[in-house]
Design a protein around this motif. Structure first.
Motif, mmCIF file in Angstrom:
data_model
loop_
_atom_site.group_PDB
_atom_site.id
_atom_site.type_symbol
_atom_site.label_atom_id
_atom_site.label_comp_id
_atom_site.label_asym_id
_atom_site.label_seq_id
_atom_site.Cartn_x
_atom_site.Cartn_y
_atom_site.Cartn_z
ATOM 1 N N TRP A 97 46.665 28.343 42.932
ATOM 2 C CA TRP A 97 47.614 29.457 43.052
ATOM 3 C C TRP A 97 49.026 29.020 42.684
ATOM 4 O O TRP A 97 49.739 29.724 41.988
ATOM 5 C CB TRP A 97 47.554 30.064 44.463
ATOM 6 N N GLN A 131 47.904 33.735 47.485
ATOM 7 C CA GLN A 131 48.222 34.954 46.719
ATOM 8 C C GLN A 131 47.973 36.189 47.586
ATOM 9 O O GLN A 131 46.828 36.486 47.924
ATOM 10 C CB GLN A 131 47.311 35.009 45.485
ATOM 11 N N TRP A 133 47.980 39.675 47.274
ATOM 12 C CA TRP A 133 47.975 40.863 46.427
ATOM 13 C C TRP A 133 47.011 41.936 46.965
ATOM 14 O O TRP A 133 47.426 43.019 47.305
ATOM 15 C CB TRP A 133 47.582 40.496 44.969
ATOM 16 N N SER A 242 54.336 40.010 37.747
ATOM 17 C CA SER A 242 52.981 39.597 38.132
ATOM 18 C C SER A 242 52.058 39.436 36.921
ATOM 19 O O SER A 242 51.039 38.764 37.008
ATOM 20 C CB SER A 242 52.372 40.606 39.110
#
Ligand SMILES: Cc1cc2nc3c(=O)[nH]c(=O)nc-3n(C[C@H](O)[C@H](O)[C@H](O)COP(=O)(O)OP(=O)(O)OC[C@H]3O[C@@H](n4cnc5c(N)ncnc54)[C@H](O)[C@@H]3O)c2cc1C
Length: 398
Positions: A97, A131, A133, A242
């Motif tokens: 990551w 991460q 998201w 992103s």
């Protein structure tokens, strides 16, 4: 297309190879490159961090970065070789990551101050990232996420929930997408934040996999204060940040090399007499299955070469649909290999932690874990959509 490497690149390959050969001998017995082992087991996590420190001391983690941020301006080919060797040895020490996702984003979208603050600790393997998201209601359709970030003085106050957050329980920092404009329901209302995982208001709960391992977490954010200076790019422009993985090696070669190693070990196993003297390699059906896997892996490796070649020629846009195609190819191939391996091993393939477990019981585990590969980082269907729209020029269907 020229497949040969320069003498310098071959020397570099030997150097990487020597390193991982020596280091991986000391890997804990449960090590197998699966993320589940790295993040789920303390001894694997400690080994991962120790190896990361050694890679950092050699400057190998940040090789492709510009020199001003601790890199060596290494070429895509050199990074390709590193990933190739690392994948083959099931190498530890690379924070996926931090290194594969965040660092390229920061290099393209962050301010100089943010780069100076966050890149060197990644290069020195001092900080590990996660991460943030996906959400319970937003996965493939990430742009519909609802975690809110509201400006309050010098901070943003964040409320919401993330899920499937791999390794959040080990991470020092996370990168997060949150909605800063509630009027805008899609991607234009999102911002990209860097989040210290020790900030008050963050609760991390484990989500265990079917086979018991701990990779995933759900992360609750209750009035979490994030300094405004930790926003990357402009407010409401986080979607653009992103999507920036930019000029980095995206060929999936490490996974093809990992599969190559798995296949070699399966073939070795099939050569030896087992279970009352049977030599599996004499069975025509087994031989054909192994041959098909070898063909598929070889084709996949050639495809990886094509991607890195296209990227080198400056075709980053062209490489995006190719990278999506490689992701589909390698993850579906991983499933085929695990399923075929299990068919070949028969009921023994289901044995783990026993002297009867073939290939250290790896197929028992991988068989259960490999379906997740098709979903992580975007599902095969979504990747195929990208190939259609970006690669084949077909109209968008969603
Ligand atoms: C091993 C693993 C690790 C992960 N790690 C992380 C992490 O660290 N951080 C993080 O934020 N997330 C992580 N995820 C979550 C991952 O990003 C999501 O699972 C993925 O984006 C899919 O979202 P979803 O699970 O909500 O499925 P959904 O989006 O609900 O999809 C369900 C099904 O519908 C299909 N589908 C959806 N939209 C379309 C479309 N437009 N066209 C065709 N088919 C479609 C999908 O392909 C899928 O088959 C991880 C997932 C896995 C499996």
């Amino acid at each position: 297309m020229d497949f040969s490497f320069t003498p310098e690149e071959e020397a570099l390959r030997r150097e990487f190879d020597d390193f991982f050969k020596v280091e991986m001998v000391n890997a804990p017995p449960q090590w197998g490159t699966s993320m589940e082992a790295i993040f789920g087991l303390d001894e694997c996590w400690e080994f991962h961090k120790r190896t990361a420190k050694k890679l950092a001391a050699k400057g190998w983690l940040s090789r492709p970065w510009p020199r001003e941020y601790g890199g060596q301006d290494a070429s895509l080919v050199e990074q390709f070789i590193f990933n190739d060797v690392m994948g083959y040895h099931r190498g530890a020490g690379v924070d996926h990551w931090g290194l594969a996702l965040l660092a390229p984003t920061l290099l393209v979208s962050a301010s100089d101050e943010q780069k100076r603050e966050h890149l060197p600790p990644i290069a020195r393997a001092e900080v590990f990232w996660t991460q943030l998201w996906s959400e319970p209601g937003a996965g493939s359709d990430l742009a519909s996420l609802t975690t809110r970030a509201v400006r309050d003085g010098d901070d943003y106050v964040v409320n919401g929930q993330k899920i499937w957050t791999s390794g959040a329980h080990r991470a020092d920092w996370g990168f997060m997408l949150a909605r800063t404009n509630p009027e805008e329901r899609r991607s234009r209302g999102l911002s990209f934040f860097l989040l210290d995982m020790k900030t008050p208001g963050i609760t991390i709960n484990p989500v265990l996999s079917l086979e018991g391992s701990h990779l995933f977490n759900e992360v609750f954010l209750d009035d979490v204060r994030v300094p405004a200076r930790n926003m990357v790019g402009e407010e409401n422009q986080g979607w653009i940040a992103s999507q920036m993985t930019s000029n980095f090696e995206r060929s999936m070669i490490q996974l093809f090399s990992f599969l190559q190693r798995e296949l070699e070990e399966l073939i070795e196993f099939c050569r030896e007499p087992v279970w009352g003297g049977t030599v599996l390699a004499e069975d025509p059906l087994v031989r054909h299955r192994l041959a098909q896997l070898a063909i598929d892996i070889g084709a996949g490796r050639a495809f990886s070469y094509q991607i890195v070649w296209t990227q080198m020629k400056g075709g980053l846009i062209v490489a995006a649909p190719l990278a999506a195609a490689a992701k589909v190819l390698v993850t579906e191939l991983a499933q085929r290999l695990m399923y075929t391996g299990n068919q070949i091993l028969g009921l023994y393939g289901q044995v783990k932690e026993s002297r009867w477990a073939p290939l250290k019981g790896s197929y028992e585990k991988e068989y259960q874990l490999c379906p997740g590969l098709n979903m992580a980082g975007g599902t095969s269907e979504v990747m195929r959509n990208l190939v259609c729209s970006l690669g084949l020029g077909l109209p968008r269907s969603w």
